[in-house]
Design a protein around this motif. Structure first.
Motif, short mmCIF file in Angstrom:
data_model
loop_
_atom_site.label_atom_id
_atom_site.label_comp_id
_atom_site.label_asym_id
_atom_site.label_seq_id
_atom_site.Cartn_x
_atom_site.Cartn_y
_atom_site.Cartn_z
N PHE A 159 0.81 -1.22 0.00
CA PHE A 159 0.00 0.00 0.00
C PHE A 159 0.84 1.28 0.00
CE2 PHE A 159 -3.80 -2.54 1.12
CZ PHE A 159 -4.72 -1.91 0.30
N ALA A 160 2.15 1.16 0.04
CA ALA A 160 2.99 2.33 -0.17
C ALA A 160 3.03 2.69 -1.65
CB ALA A 160 4.40 2.09 0.34
N TYR A 217 -2.32 -1.66 10.98
CA TYR A 217 -1.54 -2.40 9.98
C TYR A 217 -0.33 -1.58 9.54
CZ TYR A 217 -0.44 -4.48 5.41
OH TYR A 217 0.20 -5.04 4.33
N ALA A 218 -0.54 -0.31 9.25
CA ALA A 218 0.56 0.56 8.83
C ALA A 218 1.56 0.78 9.97
CB ALA A 218 0.01 1.89 8.34
N TYR A 219 1.06 0.88 11.19
CA TYR A 219 1.91 1.14 12.34
C TYR A 219 2.85 -0.04 12.61
CZ TYR A 219 3.09 2.53 17.17
OH TYR A 219 3.75 2.88 18.32
N CYS A 220 2.29 -1.24 12.64
CA CYS A 220 3.13 -2.41 12.91
C CYS A 220 4.09 -2.71 11.76
CB CYS A 220 2.26 -3.63 13.20
SG CYS A 220 1.43 -3.55 14.80
N SER A 221 3.67 -2.40 10.54
CA SER A 221 4.49 -2.69 9.38
C SER A 221 5.61 -1.67 9.18
CB SER A 221 3.62 -2.71 8.12
OG SER A 221 2.60 -3.67 8.22
N ASN A 222 5.42 -0.44 9.66
CA ASN A 222 6.34 0.64 9.30
C ASN A 222 6.92 1.42 10.47
OD1 ASN A 222 5.94 0.55 6.27
ND2 ASN A 222 3.84 0.79 6.98
N VAL A 223 6.35 1.27 11.66
CA VAL A 223 6.86 1.99 12.83
C VAL A 223 7.44 1.00 13.84
CG1 VAL A 223 6.31 3.58 14.70
CG2 VAL A 223 5.23 3.88 12.45
N VAL A 224 6.63 0.02 14.26
CA VAL A 224 7.15 -1.02 15.15
C VAL A 224 8.11 -1.94 14.39
CG1 VAL A 224 6.55 -2.93 16.69
CG2 VAL A 224 5.03 -0.96 16.50
N ASN A 241 8.32 -5.03 7.70
CA ASN A 241 9.25 -4.86 8.83
C ASN A 241 10.11 -3.61 8.74
OD1 ASN A 241 9.39 -8.19 8.07
ND2 ASN A 241 8.54 -7.58 10.02
N HIS A 242 9.50 -2.49 8.33
CA HIS A 242 10.18 -1.20 8.41
C HIS A 242 10.06 -0.69 9.85
CE1 HIS A 242 10.52 -0.18 3.96
NE2 HIS A 242 9.85 -1.32 3.98
N LYS A 243 11.10 -0.02 10.32
CA LYS A 243 11.07 0.51 11.68
C LYS A 243 11.21 2.03 11.67
CE LYS A 243 12.74 -3.62 14.08
NZ LYS A 243 13.67 -4.18 15.07
N VAL A 301 1.18 4.80 3.59
CA VAL A 301 0.36 3.58 3.58
C VAL A 301 -1.04 3.86 4.10
CG1 VAL A 301 0.08 1.32 4.68
CG2 VAL A 301 2.28 1.95 3.67
N VAL A 302 -1.17 4.55 5.23
CA VAL A 302 -2.50 4.83 5.78
C VAL A 302 -3.32 5.64 4.78
CG1 VAL A 302 -3.80 5.90 7.65
CG2 VAL A 302 -1.67 4.75 8.17
N TYR A 303 -2.68 6.62 4.17
CA TYR A 303 -3.39 7.46 3.20
C TYR A 303 -3.88 6.63 2.01
CZ TYR A 303 -4.36 11.15 -0.16
OH TYR A 303 -4.97 11.97 -1.09
N ASN A 304 -3.02 5.82 1.44
CA ASN A 304 -3.43 5.01 0.29
C ASN A 304 -4.52 4.00 0.67
OD1 ASN A 304 -1.72 6.36 -1.43
ND2 ASN A 304 -0.16 4.76 -1.50
N GLU A 305 -4.46 3.48 1.89
CA GLU A 305 -5.53 2.60 2.36
C GLU A 305 -6.86 3.35 2.41
OE1 GLU A 305 -3.97 -0.67 5.41
OE2 GLU A 305 -3.35 1.34 5.97
#
Length: 363
Positions: free
Chosen positions: A133-134, A169-176, A182-184, A193-197
């Motif tokens: 979704f990016a 979903y975006a938070y765990c995939s891109n922040v955590v 697994n982006h941190k 990602v959130v915007y495109n979702e």
């Protein structure tokens, strides 16, 4: 009591496809991003997979029978995108259509209302390889998939959810970074990602209405309740920042059809490039208002002023084996804090039931 509740409530259970189905490579299903992650990624710290899981794929009648025996009258479940479209777009897998047809028909036979989610964290691997979704192209792929589902099941399914918890979903995939890819602490990708979702959800809702189907369609958001600690020095600014971070995109676009006015200035404050926001999406949001807003409520976000230290994310995947408390510190912005009057569970998450009431009242 159940008979009284049923006059006004749908009262049931909820699952997600990867979490319960198993049959990960049967009947034409394509690879999903969780199949790939669970089979080989070292960040799968317990070595578990969803290859079999609850074996719902083969035992769905047993599960639905138990729901009926317990007087549940609705079943919320998600469809595996890769089971319907193995490559994420193009070819449709009849084996997947047939499976969900059997599930839906058996729910109706048992007087259980099917409540169907199109996307619950499980991208087809082909789409994931294209940056998920990016990548703005995923929006159209999702709408194509949604239309296939609406056409196949829309005559019997009257409750639809586009996306489950797009923010989390975006938070765990891109922040955590504990969910694939697994982006941190990648805040640029998180907001993208959130915007495109949100755009994908609105477009799918508009497509549903264009097909003249007679059900209701919405989105499911998680834990929107932001509360400011009493000793916070700048409570209004801290609240606004946290609300923009957790809720700004999803709630405003789904319920009001627009981004909040403070959102783009907030992105600049976060050093996020807002070029992923497109002018034409304004009309998309207007045409994609939800019929209902689903809320999954786990906790509140209890926040205060940023104190000191670099940006840091606190997340406990180890339960009682870790003393980590769930939260985040964003440098020069805000941070989560402890309420001395509440307890935490084994995963470091605050136990605060009142946040369910506060969430509903705030929305």
């Amino acid at each position: 009591m159940a008979k009284k509740l049923y006059k006004d409530f749908l009262w049931g259970g909820s699952t997600a496809s990867y979490q319960c189905e198993g049959a990960w490579n049967e009947d034409g299903k394509g690879l999903g991003e969780w199949d790939v992650f669970s089979h080989g990624n070292p960040l799968n710290i317990n070595g578990c997979t969803g290859d079999v899981s609850c074996d719902f794929y083969h035992r769905y009648k047993e599960d639905i029978d138990m729901m009926a025996e317990g007087n549940q009258n609705t079943f919320r479940f998600s469809i595996s995108w890769a089971r319907i479209m193995p490559n994420g777009r193009g070819e449709v897998n009849q084996g997947g259509i047939d499976f969900y047809t059997r599930v839906i028909d058996y729910c109706l036979e048992k007087n259980i209302e099917p409540n169907v989610t199109l996307f619950h964290y499980d991208l087809p691997e082909t789409i994931a390889k294209e940056d998920g979704f990016a990548n703005r192209d995923t929006i159209d792929a999702f709408v194509e998939y949604a239309k296939v589902c609406f056409k196949a099941f829309g005559d019997r399914v009257k409750l639809w959810v586009t996306i489950n918890e797009p923010k989390y979903y975006a938070y765990c995939s891109n922040v955590v970074g504990n969910y694939p890819p697994n982006h941190k602490q990648d805040f640029q990708r998180y907001f993208n990602v959130v915007y495109n979702e949100a755009v994908a959800s609105a477009k799918a809702i508009a497509a549903y209405r264009e097909m003249n189907l007679d059900g209701k369609i919405g989105i499911v958001h998680d834990s929107s309740n932001v509360e400011v600690a009493p000793d916070c020095k700048e409570p209004e600014k801290v609240y606004l920042r946290a609300d923009m971070f957790y809720n700004g995109i999803i709630l405003n676009t789904a319920l009001k059809g627009e981004l909040p006015g403070a959102f783009i200035p907030f992105l600049y404050e976060m050093n996020v490039d807002p070029s992923f926001i497109k002018f034409e999406d304004a009309l998309t949001f207007k045409n994609g208002l939800v019929d209902f807003m689903g809320m999954n409520v786990y906790n509140r976000f209890y926040v205060t002023d940023y104190s000191e230290g670099e940006t840091e994310v606190f997340h406990n995947n180890k339960g009682a084996r870790s003393k980590m408390k769930e939260g985040i510190r964003i440098k020069n912005m805000y941070e989560t804090t402890d309420d001395p009057n509440t307890k935490r569970n084994l995963w470091g998450r605050e136990i605060y039931p009142r946040c369910m009431y506060n969430t509903l009242m705030e929305i």
